[in-house]
Design a protein around this motif. Sequence first.
Motif, PDB file in Angstrom:
ATOM      1  N   GLN A 133       0.612   7.078   2.254  1.00 15.09           N
ATOM      2  CA  GLN A 133      -0.578   7.891   2.462  1.00 15.09           C
ATOM      3  C   GLN A 133      -1.715   7.062   3.048  1.00 15.09           C
ATOM      4  N   GLN A 134      -1.877   5.843   2.561  1.00  7.94           N
ATOM      5  CA  GLN A 134      -2.939   4.968   3.081  1.00  7.94           C
ATOM      6  C   GLN A 134      -2.697   4.617   4.549  1.00  7.94           C
ATOM      7  N   ILE A 192       0.862  -1.180   0.000  1.00  2.62           N
ATOM      8  CA  ILE A 192       0.000   0.000   0.000  1.00  2.62           C
ATOM      9  C   ILE A 192       0.901   1.233   0.000  1.00  2.62           C
ATOM     10  N   SER A 193       0.308   2.410  -0.035  1.00  2.48           N
ATOM     11  CA  SER A 193       1.095   3.644  -0.041  1.00  2.48           C
ATOM     12  C   SER A 193       1.247   4.199   1.374  1.00  2.48           C
ATOM     13  N   LEU A 195      -3.839   7.556   6.592  1.00  2.00           N
ATOM     14  CA  LEU A 195      -5.292   7.632   6.680  1.00  2.00           C
ATOM     15  C   LEU A 195      -5.845   6.609   7.676  1.00  2.00           C
ATOM     16  N   ILE A 196      -5.197   5.452   7.741  1.00  3.32           N
ATOM     17  CA  ILE A 196      -5.660   4.392   8.656  1.00  3.32           C
ATOM     18  C   ILE A 196      -5.336   4.737  10.111  1.00  3.32           C
TER      19      ILE A 196
END
Length: 284
Positions: free
Chosen positions: A189-190, A186-187, A193-194
């Motif tokens: 950034q993800q 995943i990135s 967000l999590i």
Amino acid sequence: MSMRRIISLTAFLSFFVMLLTSVILYIVPQGRVAYWADWRLWTLSKDQWGAIHINAGFLLLLSIILHIYYNWKPIVLYLKNQAKQITIFTKEFNAALILTLILVVGTYVEIPPFSTIINISDGFKESAAKEYGEPPYGHAELSSIKTFSKKMNIDLKAGIKFLEEAGYKISQDTQTLKEIAKENNISPQQIYLIISRESNKESLFSGKTTTLPENPPPGTGNLTLADFCSQYNLNIKIITRSLKESNIVSKADMTIKKIGETNKISPTDIYEQIKLITSKNLEN
């Protein structure tokens, strides 16, 4: 096999690769955005496209040098005048030199059409920043999740719990966001967000603001006020109202840079004003 043909075809193919990678690097997002969102095109990252571009350039350079070697006589003929004497500054050479100088000087002083070409590229990069999102600060993906959580006022234990609940693995809190992202495909950034889910939820319902970084992170000027407030869990209504009270005109869809231009002050001043607003709210 003909060495001349091999060299000519190698020059042609390497030029084609250079052309392709040049177009891609022309529109690729800024590094901070590409690394944060793990930007890829045809499965290749920004760094991989850059590496191909550089090596293709070396191959093109080598093939051109060999091409010159095997075609030295015709090249010498281009440098001869009507009296069959070799002179570097022929009419054709001078024309080529002038065109090259115009490009270099025009780019340096930033005049059209050279500045237009650069501005179009900047436009692509700004659009990408809006689409993929900016990191909260420069090279945030290289911070350990522990350091990142501390900087962003995120509960580390809760963040790790959210990651595990989402099915992602994390070995230790000293791992960087980039390492965790790579392991889980995943990135960075993800991940952000999590792990920030709890603080986002709290801000949404309580209206509390968070402490902004001391200095504006790279790319802050290109964020709309709405995106900026969303990134830092700020109540946009409070921000716009407080800016208005300070005689600063702002709208949710205006970038920080545009707000500065509209009010004839710098984007940094806008950032400092918002930081002042958030600090007052925290005190209250």
